[in-house]
Design an enzyme around this catalytic site. Structure first.
Site, PDB file in Angstrom:
ATOM      1  N   GLY A 136       0.828  -1.116   0.098  1.00  0.00           N
ATOM      2  CA  GLY A 136       0.215  -0.066   0.004  1.00  0.00           C
ATOM      3  C   GLY A 136       0.705   0.801   0.126  1.00  0.00           C
ATOM      4  O   GLY A 136      -0.045   2.770   0.482  1.00  0.00           O
ATOM      5  N   ASP A 186       4.101  -1.180 -14.006  1.00  0.00           N
ATOM      6  CA  ASP A 186       4.848  -1.760 -12.810  1.00  0.00           C
ATOM      7  C   ASP A 186       5.030  -2.939 -13.112  1.00  0.00           C
ATOM      8  O   ASP A 186       6.023  -3.514 -12.988  1.00  0.00           O
ATOM      9  CB  ASP A 186       3.773  -1.923 -11.461  1.00  0.00           C
ATOM     10  CG  ASP A 186       2.372  -0.625 -11.100  1.00  0.00           C
ATOM     11  OD1 ASP A 186       3.095   0.556 -11.510  1.00  0.00           O
ATOM     12  OD2 ASP A 186       1.291  -0.478 -10.466  1.00  0.00           O
TER      13      ASP A 186
END
Ligand code: GLA
Length: 402
Positions: A136, A186
């Site tokens: 996160g 990513d």
């Protein structure tokens, strides 16, 4: 640029690409395969990847490791060292999990896409997951888990996937199974990054290549107390707005001129300002200028122009902040502090935004004491902890043992 094509990256097997990576998991009994994947930091190119633009990222030396052991039955058991429940499913009934079990979706999504590409899993497996990568924080722990488990499954069940292909499959798992409309950044960086380079992705062509990471510089990550969650509203909203303004521009300029939002030159966009809703105009201005900043970054890094390259990072942040509105007070504060410090070449929010982390690109002389000053100022201002991580680009995903 150009001569280091994706083909070059894709040659060697995952095993050859994984030198001394410290193990995260303590394993007592033998397993079939262990694989490890780094986190990534988005160097520049904020929200350009799903708009057909350029983006650059680097792997970081914080990793997710998985250890896979095939079972004799059809069960898949996913255990994490983190404080989350173990998830157990039948291979014949792979379903999306929710709540605290949602972490398993990155692995379950990979099972689905790998099978759809022909990988056969005649028996289930147990997968243990350990990590030194904060979750996160905008550092792609999800892509790392997808790629580490993808490589492990591919190795254990005799798959023949190249790393570039695995990156695309991981993106598909995230889009289709997890339900996040992320771009390829990513996964491309986690799969194809390395200790000596910055990865560049052209999201239009999906061409991936690299630029040497400038020597005697390093990356710092300052993680705010505001956790970001991609699956929550902001990311999806910007995605929708980008599409909406692309459609408006298509109807003004014609389909041919606007295949992707980045195709509209900033000067042309300026001429159309009055004809667009103000918010959408600003979203488009961010995307079109950011794409061109990434292009300029490649030129500057190749020419060794670090100072100017660093300035682009600050400009990128200013654009995210004012036009894309995905920054926060906390992220702005950290960037403003860094701007005042010696040894900082540039800084910007990294990843989705709406919380998460700031990346600073510094000379190697920039040290802990200076980073601590930022942490201190943050504590005084927000009464909260700012976590700092000094990072080096690191090897991409690979097999690390058996
Ligand atoms: C997240 C997504 C990426 C990219 C960035 C914003 O990290 O996963 O694909 O869109 O946000 O640039």
């Amino acid at each position: 640029m150009g001569q280091s094509s994706e083909k070059r990256f894709n040659r060697g097997s995952a095993e050859e690409r994984s030198p001394d990576i410290a193990s995260v998991l303590e394993i007592e009994d033998p397993v079939d395969v262990r694989a490890s994947a780094p986190g990534r930091v988005e160097f520049i190119g904020n929200h350009t990847d799903y708009n057909g633009g350029w983006v650059m990222g680097a792997t970081i030396d914080r990793r997710v490791e998985v250890a896979l052991r095939r079972q004799s039955d059809r069960q898949v058991r996913l255990r994490s060292e983190a404080d989350v429940p173990t998830v157990e499913v039948d291979l014949n009934r792979i379903e999306r999990q929710s709540g605290t079990e949602g972490w398993a979706n990155y692995v379950l999504g990979m099972i689905n896409v790998l099978r759809s590409e022909g990988l056969e899993l005649p028996v289930g497996f147990e997968l243990r997951v350990g990590s030194t990568l904060p979750v996160g924080a905008g550092l792609s722990s999800s892509a790392a888990l997808e790629l580490a488990s993808g490589v492990a499954m591919s190795e254990a069940y005799g798959g023949k996937f190249e790393l570039g292909e695995l990156a695309r499959l991981a993106q598909r798992a995230e889009n289709e199974f997890v339900g996040v409309p992320c771009g390829l950044l990513d996964q491309a960086v986690v799969a194809l990054g390395g200790a000596d380079r910055l990865v560049r992705l052209d999201a239009r062509t999906e061409e991936i290549d690299s630029v040497p990471f400038p020597p005697e510089t390093k990356i710092w990550i300052f993680r705010t107390h505001q956790a970001h969650a991609l699956s929550e509203g902001g990311y999806q909203e910007r995605h929708d707005e980008s599409r909406a303004v692309r459609e408006e521009l298509r109807s003004l300029l014609g389909m041919k001129e606007v295949e992707h939002l980045v195709d509209v030159p900033p000067a042309r966009l300026e001429q159309l300002r009055e004809q667009l809703p103000e918010t959408l105009y600003r979203r488009a201005r961010h995307v079109t200028t950011e794409h061109r900043r990434v292009q300029r970054m490649v030129q500057l890094l190749e020419a060794g122009e670090r100072e100017e390259a660093g300035t682009l990072l600050f400009e990128s942040h200013a654009s995210s902040r004012a036009d894309y509105e995905n920054s926060t007070e906390a992220l702005d504060f950290v960037v403003d502090q860094l701007r005042e410090q010696g040894g900082v070449l540039g800084a910007r929010l990294t990843g989705a935004g709406f919380g998460g982390a700031v990346m600073a690109w510094t000379r190697t002389g920039y040290g802990k004491a200076q980073a601590q000053e930022v942490v201190q100022a943050y504590a005084e201002r927000f009464g909260a902890e700012l976590e700092m991580l000094a990072c080096q680009p690191a090897p991409g995903v690979g097999v690390v043992g058996r």
